[in-house]
Design a protein around this motif. Sequence first.
Motif, short mmCIF file in Angstrom:
data_model
loop_
_atom_site.label_atom_id
_atom_site.label_comp_id
_atom_site.label_asym_id
_atom_site.label_seq_id
_atom_site.Cartn_x
_atom_site.Cartn_y
_atom_site.Cartn_z
N ARG A 167 65.86 15.33 35.48
CA ARG A 167 65.28 16.57 34.96
C ARG A 167 64.48 16.27 33.71
O ARG A 167 64.85 15.43 32.88
CB ARG A 167 66.37 17.61 34.69
N PRO A 168 63.33 16.90 33.53
CA PRO A 168 62.52 16.69 32.33
C PRO A 168 63.15 17.38 31.13
O PRO A 168 64.05 18.20 31.26
CB PRO A 168 61.19 17.33 32.72
N GLU A 169 62.66 17.03 29.92
CA GLU A 169 63.19 17.65 28.71
C GLU A 169 62.17 17.56 27.59
O GLU A 169 61.27 16.74 27.58
CB GLU A 169 64.47 16.95 28.29
N VAL A 170 62.35 18.51 26.62
CA VAL A 170 61.52 18.53 25.41
C VAL A 170 62.18 17.61 24.40
O VAL A 170 63.39 17.59 24.23
CB VAL A 170 61.40 19.96 24.86
N ILE A 171 61.35 16.84 23.73
CA ILE A 171 61.87 15.98 22.67
C ILE A 171 61.12 16.29 21.39
O ILE A 171 59.92 16.61 21.40
CB ILE A 171 61.71 14.50 23.03
N ALA A 172 61.82 16.30 20.26
CA ALA A 172 61.18 16.57 18.98
C ALA A 172 61.99 15.90 17.89
O ALA A 172 63.22 15.81 17.95
CB ALA A 172 61.09 18.07 18.73
N THR A 173 61.26 15.42 16.84
CA THR A 173 61.91 14.81 15.67
C THR A 173 61.10 15.17 14.45
O THR A 173 59.96 15.65 14.52
CB THR A 173 61.96 13.27 15.81
N GLY A 174 61.74 14.97 13.27
CA GLY A 174 61.02 15.17 12.02
C GLY A 174 61.29 16.52 11.40
O GLY A 174 62.15 17.29 11.82
N ARG A 175 60.47 16.82 10.36
CA ARG A 175 60.62 18.07 9.61
C ARG A 175 59.45 18.99 9.96
O ARG A 175 58.30 18.57 10.00
CB ARG A 175 60.64 17.78 8.11
N TRP A 176 59.77 20.26 10.12
CA TRP A 176 58.77 21.23 10.53
C TRP A 176 58.85 22.45 9.61
O TRP A 176 59.91 22.88 9.19
CB TRP A 176 59.02 21.67 11.98
#
Length: 680
Positions: free
Chosen positions: A41-50
């Motif tokens: 299954r696909p997925e969203v990936i995110a890192t860092g400060r927003w």
Amino acid sequence: RTGQGEALRFELAAPSLSSRSGARFAGSADSRIGYLFAAPRPEVIATGRWTFGGGGLPVGAMELDRRADGRMTGLAQIDAYQAGGARLVLDSVRFSSAPGTAMRFSTSATLSGPLAGGRVEGLRVPIAGGLAATGGMAFNGGCHRVTANKVDVSGLRLVNNGVDLCSAPGAPLFSVGPAGGRGAVRLPGLKLRGTSGASPFALDSGPGEIDLARWRWSLANADVRIGAGDSVTHFAAGRLSGVAGGQGMAGTLADAQGKIGAVPLDMSEIAGNWRWADGALTLDGGLVLTDAAADKRFAPLISRDAHLRFADGVIDARAGFDERESGRKILDTVIRHRFADSSGAADLIVKELRFDDNFQPEQLTTLAQGVVANVQGSVVGDGRIEWNADGVTSRGTFATANTDLAAAFGPVTGLTSTLTFDDLLGLHSAPGQTVALNEVNPGIPVVDGKIDYQLLGGNRVRIEGGRWPFAGGELLLHPATLDFSATQPRRLMFDVVGVDAAVFLQQFGFENINATGKFDGTLPVEFDGLGGRVVNGRIDARDGGGTLAYVGELSNHNLGTMANFAFGALRSLKYDDLTIVLNGNLDGEMVTEIRFGGIGKGVGAKRNFLVDQVAKIPLIFNIRVEGPFRGLIFSAKSFYDPSVLVEQNLSQLLQAQRDAEAAAAAKAAPVQPPASEPVQ
């Protein structure tokens, strides 16, 4: 970027987004966001400060971290968000996800702002759940406590209260998906405290349910109390349900009961429809009204058209009431109660309460039992009950005209009275009340009477006096206090003053008798649950005596020498004294003892030697009559008609003549007729 094998990842480094509205979303230099096309299954990936904000968005920042094992965690800090008079504050929002699982989040929201025509301050709601891959959202199951620092709605203020919201076992509290939201929230119970105006407020309940998909809810055993001590307003409902709509909220209630302030009236079997809109609660339905006093003053009344409105700390209600068993219309009511100072008033309007063969006073109140019966007439009037923190006052005026009834002392016709209460609930009147009576007939009818009285409360009546014209004289009622709640006999004293014998005989149809003389006397009467009786009543002729003369048909017949002699003498009898003693039941056996003294020949009597000799003999007649009181008038007629006595006692009269010496000793044999039979 492209990945290797079956994995493909799309990634943006340090992105920055903005809109014409001024909204912005930007990442730090080391931030990354992308989409991993990976099996299974696909997925969203995110890192860092927003950071984000502007254009109507709340201002905030979040930190995201992706670990080597693919697990992602995050922490968001969002500034308070305000719009108009509303303010939303979120605690730190924590995120987490693992490969192949939905994103999880948890925080708590604190809301202040307008609510249903009022305002809420510090409403704190825990929020925890997950994001589904399909875009849906589900909130965690279990129990969650929602609290509020203060809730102000239409004069109702709740301070520092909480409610537990629970899901069904193993189910989410609420979920939102492409098909819409769904969820069933269970309430273990409610316990809310606060004030309504200046009065304490308490709400307790049993379990309840909320259908969040349709915004329907139900509650069992709700119990509301406003006020304290004797002035508490109480409402309880066995079943209460509602549904939210665009114009407010509406629903039904059943098996409810209540009491308003210090008003000594109870409401039960309340059922109907309610509505909450524009800051007002309205109720339309039916109820049963009963007396809250231990000794009930009236039978239960039922209303099928009750209407109640609660807004701005004020209850306004109106209802018409019928006697429950017969359906006879009794009265209309208009009620207003102010919670700010626990004051209010109830107006009672009796347009026409009619008593007839199908409805009698004892069906309305037990106070009428043993007092009146067979009432034919109507009552009109109005009353007002007022209450405040100091207590309850009430007043009223009620009237009846030309009413007929039966009382313990006999039938009454043409009763007319206006009764003014200075304490309506206590059944206490001002002094000087008057009742006019066309006729009262305890055996001998008396007409055009008047009684002055006062109701003392506690089922007691103070008779201030009464007066009737009677046979050329008067019948007077002495002052007395009657206690209808006690078991001991109630006593009345009547005076007979100046009754004219001629008028009396003429009034009651004694066509063959002429008489002169005036009479005075006293008639003590006792009443209890078994009826009334005369106890040692006595009537005496005034000094100077009078005459009795029989001029009937028998005196003109030839009945034999001695009978002709007797009737000749009876054409005119002169008495010096006459006494009548009465004892017995008004509706049963009455014993009447009549004593004549100094009987002799009067003017117009037939004269001869024998009559002249007999006239010199001092005679005393003692007569005893037993019979129903309402037949005694005919017994008296038999007495005044000497032919009856002579016919029944001729042998005794002849013996009296032969025994002149014994008669001279002033003890003739008593003339004792048998018990009189009532005339049909």
